[in-house]
Design a protein around this motif. Structure first.
Motif, short mmCIF file in Angstrom:
data_model
loop_
_atom_site.label_atom_id
_atom_site.label_comp_id
_atom_site.label_asym_id
_atom_site.label_seq_id
_atom_site.Cartn_x
_atom_site.Cartn_y
_atom_site.Cartn_z
N ALA A 469 -10.61 32.06 29.52
CA ALA A 469 -10.14 31.44 28.97
C ALA A 469 -10.87 29.73 29.22
N GLU A 470 -10.88 29.56 30.32
CA GLU A 470 -10.98 28.20 30.73
C GLU A 470 -12.94 28.14 30.73
N THR A 471 -13.94 29.17 30.33
CA THR A 471 -14.89 29.12 29.95
C THR A 471 -15.21 29.06 28.72
N ARG A 472 -13.98 29.57 27.35
CA ARG A 472 -14.59 29.50 26.03
C ARG A 472 -14.05 27.39 26.04
N ALA A 473 -12.74 27.17 26.79
CA ALA A 473 -12.40 25.80 26.68
C ALA A 473 -13.25 25.21 27.29
N ALA A 474 -14.10 25.24 27.89
CA ALA A 474 -14.90 24.70 28.72
C ALA A 474 -15.97 24.17 26.81
N THR A 475 -16.27 25.46 26.86
CA THR A 475 -17.80 25.26 25.66
C THR A 475 -17.57 24.42 24.87
N ILE A 476 -16.02 24.77 23.96
CA ILE A 476 -15.80 24.15 22.91
C ILE A 476 -15.74 22.35 23.77
N ALA A 477 -14.77 21.96 24.88
CA ALA A 477 -15.14 21.21 25.31
C ALA A 477 -16.67 20.35 25.52
N LYS A 478 -17.18 21.08 25.80
CA LYS A 478 -18.67 20.24 25.48
C LYS A 478 -18.97 19.70 24.66
N ALA A 490 -14.22 19.78 33.37
CA ALA A 490 -13.75 21.12 34.61
C ALA A 490 -12.48 20.92 34.23
N GLN A 491 -11.51 19.96 34.30
CA GLN A 491 -10.06 19.29 33.82
C GLN A 491 -9.74 20.15 32.94
N ALA A 492 -10.58 19.61 31.82
CA ALA A 492 -10.28 19.59 30.18
C ALA A 492 -10.31 21.31 30.40
N ALA A 493 -11.47 22.12 31.22
CA ALA A 493 -11.47 23.63 31.13
C ALA A 493 -10.29 23.99 31.35
N LYS A 494 -9.84 23.77 32.83
CA LYS A 494 -8.33 23.91 32.88
C LYS A 494 -7.50 23.85 31.86
N ILE A 495 -6.77 22.14 32.22
CA ILE A 495 -5.81 22.33 31.05
C ILE A 495 -6.01 23.07 29.81
N VAL A 496 -7.34 22.94 28.88
CA VAL A 496 -6.73 23.04 27.61
C VAL A 496 -6.78 25.01 27.53
N GLY A 497 -7.13 25.16 28.56
CA GLY A 497 -7.77 26.49 28.17
C GLY A 497 -6.56 27.24 29.33
N ASP A 519 -9.82 33.23 20.13
CA ASP A 519 -10.69 32.60 19.51
C ASP A 519 -8.77 32.03 18.96
N LYS A 520 -7.95 32.42 18.58
CA LYS A 520 -6.94 31.85 17.58
C LYS A 520 -6.63 30.95 19.02
N MET A 521 -6.16 31.75 20.09
CA MET A 521 -5.59 31.22 21.53
C MET A 521 -5.96 29.05 21.37
N LEU A 522 -7.32 29.20 21.20
CA LEU A 522 -7.68 28.81 21.95
C LEU A 522 -8.45 27.65 20.32
N SER A 523 -8.05 27.80 19.68
CA SER A 523 -8.46 27.04 18.19
C SER A 523 -8.05 25.63 18.55
N VAL A 524 -9.27 24.47 17.99
CA VAL A 524 -8.68 23.73 18.16
C VAL A 524 -8.45 23.12 17.23
N ARG A 525 -7.65 22.74 15.96
CA ARG A 525 -6.34 23.38 14.80
C ARG A 525 -5.34 24.21 15.22
N THR A 530 -3.85 22.74 22.26
CA THR A 530 -5.21 21.45 22.04
C THR A 530 -4.24 20.50 20.79
N TYR A 531 -4.19 20.96 19.80
CA TYR A 531 -3.33 20.49 18.38
C TYR A 531 -2.65 19.73 19.18
N LEU A 532 -1.63 19.54 20.88
CA LEU A 532 -0.61 19.13 20.86
C LEU A 532 -1.06 18.01 21.49
N GLN A 533 -2.07 17.98 22.50
CA GLN A 533 -3.23 17.64 23.58
C GLN A 533 -3.00 16.16 22.52
N TYR A 534 -4.03 16.78 21.64
CA TYR A 534 -5.16 16.29 21.23
C TYR A 534 -4.16 15.19 20.31
#
Length: 651
Positions: A469-478, A490-497, A519-525, A530-534
């Motif tokens: 979860a963290e790795t995938r979140a990091a990829t998206i954040a990047k 690193a912080q974003a990966a943890k909190i978003v993931g 994919d759905k779990m870490l969906s940016v939409r 993520t949507y709420l955090q955004y």
RNA sequence: GCCCCCGUAGCUCAGCUGGAUAGAGCAACUGACUUCUAAUCAGUAGGUCGCAGGUUCGAAUCCUGCCGGGGGUGCCA
């Protein structure tokens, strides 16, 4: 007091004049389903019309005349067959928004009837690797506990660890026979996990081998039955023909199930037999199942060797589990595992016997219950106690030491029958004043619709899940933010993931099974963490850009202005935070809160699009909008924190 | 055999104690970034709420039957 309860309290007296008990009618006052019907609607005039033999519209008119809503509503309309549509006044909105913005609790008042809860969740078997199934209990239980606390209740969270069960017998047996001591020295818990899996495999091999002929015979019988039913002559009778068809279908599906079972069994056997070394070990340990039980029994009886091993293993296992909890930021007030109750079990049985609730059956001590064919067994033929006994001891202990008003068990829905029986026995036993609720949840499935497993068929380990979860979140954040600093990444990966992972569990209705999908779990939409955090991060961006002095604004807010409809919609939604919390707690359903937060974030995104804060047409409008932004951000942050999810200032 | 749960858009799911025209998100298609964060927004399309009865002013929701799927079911937890 939120709008809904305020409206209800206004209606209460008027309704009491019409019916003896207005509870049901009050329940029919709710938020409007469509903005064109106003903010709230009272739907009670129709059933009351029926009940009182008067036209519903007349009842509605009487109610409207009788209830004084001037302090609350700017518009009250009767529509259709007798719906009463209510629109909150801007003055009311302004008062409450101003109060909310000044308040750390955002205007959510604590309950006036606080209760004492035990929330029992997570409850993994130590020494068995935690898997994806445990995360639901952990995440849901934690959210419920947090929301209860926020609502003003007293909560004791308790992790009822499985630290005394047969898995220790298995590990002890494994330790005595199959230990890789160098592995144990470097990574003891990993080695214990391996031993558990290894012993399990050999045990499964033998029990499967023993069971297979029976299953095969059952299959033959089932197939014969299918043939017989097929060969039956057609009867002219429609009903009989239908019954025949149904029986045939049942027989076919039974045969199909048995075939599947046999295939699984053969795969299990093959896994051991194809490896000469495994096959040899399996042959040498033919009595492994029994032997493991004996090791467990010896442990329970106080055998020195086994007890010493248990005392050695337990802290290591607990530390290992603790790593997961630290990552998920989960803290328990109590961790009273099964072993804690061990010396209380005999007394539980004695007491039940003394009260005449038990009966011996096939050598076991049982409590028979109406509505259940099978009894609850509290002591086995061999004298050992069961988890039912432990659960009863736990209820007793919690009542005597915590004096609880309610205990919530956040456990898999497959155990619902167990809890039904448990609660029935507890009720008989005298614990009928306390609420005992099984907060059940569905199975986590893979994309194939079967319980979530790895390709090799193992359950998916939790640690790897969190990493992924963290790795995938990091990829998206990047991707979205190529210049992001390593720290922030690193912080974003943890909190978003991890936020995404938790939110995926919480936003599904807890009673339904759900399909696990990174994919759905870490969906940016969509309806995602993520949507709420955004939404939260965007507000922080506005505050930065406008260089607003938020602290000062909170202290002395200006009047809210609703230039665009969306501003008013958002404002009303923000004032419904406490309604969402109330509603969530009715059935302990975190997805209600998730939905509320998602809807709030959606309205904010529209507001963001339509209403510029920086370029507002006047100072007062700009401040009004800033206030909405601030309240939105704080609502999202608070709501997410109740779900165990953090936010970021920048994304 | 008995008990429990589920069946809603192509997919994943909401839908509260029966309320007004059944909703999201994904995927598809059309638009909107010199703009407070486009991780966004606006729009189009997509439905026999498994089937059939019943209850009533009104049913995805409650009741009965049926079809289909899953889980549980006396000495594991």
């Amino acid at each position: 007091m939120n709008a809904l309860s305020e409206i209800k309290s206004h209606f209460s007296a008027a309704l009491a004049k019409l019916v003896d008990d207005p509870t049901q009618a009050l329940g029919m006052i709710r938020p409007a389903g469509d903005p064109k019907f106003g903010d709230y609607q009272a739907n009670c005039a129709m059933p009351l019309g029926k009940q009182l033999g008067k036209p519903p519209r007349d009842i509605a008119a009487d109610l409207v005349a009788d209830v004084s809503l001037d302090s609350l509503c700017s518009n009250v309309e009767i529509a259709g067959p007798g719906f009463i549509n209510l629109t909150l006044s801007d003055a009311w909105l302004n008062n409450h928004l101003a109060a909310a913005i000044k308040d750390d609790r955002l205007g959510v008042t604590a309950t006036d009837s606080p209760r004492k809860y035990v929330v029992d969740y997570s409850s993994p078997n130590v020494a068995k690797p935690m898997h994806v199934g445990h995360i639901r209990s952990t995440v849901i239980g934690d959210a419920i506990a947090k929301v209860l606390r926020f609502a003003g209740h007293e909560v004791i969270t308790d992790n009822h660890l499985g630290d005394w069960g047969t898995q220790f017998g298995m590990i002890i047996y494994g330790y005595k026979h199959f230990l890789d001591s160098s592995a144990f020295k470097t990574e003891p818990v990993k080695e214990l996990g391996r031993l558990y899996k290894f012993v399990r495999q050999i045990m499964d091999y033998h029990s499967t081998k023993k069971q297979l002929p029976t299953t095969q015979a059952e299959l033959v019988a089932a197939q014969q039955k299918v043939e017989q039913l097929k060969a039956l002559p057609e009867t002219g009778d429609k009903k009989a023909a239908k019954k025949q068809k149904k029986e045939l279908n049942n027989a076919i599906s039974a045969a199909k199930k048995l075939t599947g079972k046999i295939e699984d069994a053969q795969a299990t056997l093959q896994a051991t037999e194809t490896s000469p070394s495994l096959a040899k070990i399996a042959a040498q340990h033919a009595e492994i199942g029994n032997a493991a039980l004996l090791e467990t029994a010896a442990l329970h009886a106080g055998d020195e060797t086994n007890l010493a091993l248990w005392k050695q293993f337990l802290p290591m296992c607990r530390d290992d589990i603790q790593k997961i909890y630290s990552r998920l930021n989960i803290v328990f007030d109590k961790e009273l595992g099964e072993s804690f109750y061990h010396d209380q079990l005999a007394n539980v049985v004695k007491d039940l016997e003394a009260k005449g609730f038990t009966r011996e059956s096939d050598g076991a001590i049982c409590v028979f219950l109406d509505n259940h064919d099978a009894p609850m067994i509290v002591q086995k033929r061999d004298g050992a106690f069961l988890y039912a006994t432990t659960d009863l001891a736990t209820i007793k202990y919690r009542m005597e030491n915590f004096d609880t008003d309610a205990s919530l068990y956040v456990v898999d829905h497959r155990q619902s029958e167990h809890f039904n029986k448990l609660f029935d026995v507890a009720d008989k036993w005298g614990y009928n004043e306390t609420e005992l609720t099984h907060v059940s949840f569905g199975t986590v499935m893979g994309k194939d619709g079967k319980p979530f497993k790895t390709r090799s068929g193992d359950t998916v380990g939790l640690e790897g899940l969190l990493d992924e979860a963290e790795t995938r979140a990091a990829t998206i954040a990047k991707e979205n933010n190529p210049d992001i600093s390593d720290d922030l990444l690193a912080q974003a990966a943890k909190i978003v993931g991890l936020g995404g992972l938790k939110y995926a569990d919480l936003s599904h209705a807890r009673t339904s099974d759900y399909v696990f999908d990174y994919d759905k779990m870490l969906s940016v939409r969509g309806n995602s963490a993520t949507y709420l955090q955004y939404g939260y991060a965007r507000v922080q961006g506005i505050i930065r850009k406008t260089e607003a002095d938020i602290a000062a604004i909170r202290q002395s807010p200006v009047a809210f202005e609703f230039e665009q409809p969306i501003e008013r919609q958002l404002a009303v939604k923000l004032l419904q935070f406490s309604e969402a919390i109330d509603e969530m707690l009715v059935d302990y359903r975190p997805n209600i809160l998730c939905n509320y937060l998602f809807e709030t974030a959606q309205l904010f995104a529209k507001f963001f699009d339509q209403c510029s804060v920086k370029d507002a047409s006047s100072d007062s409008l700009r401040t009004s909008r800033l206030q909405l932004c601030d309240l939105t951000a704080r609502t999202l942050k608070t709501g997410l924190s109740l779900l165990g999810i953090e936010v970021l200032d920048k994304m």
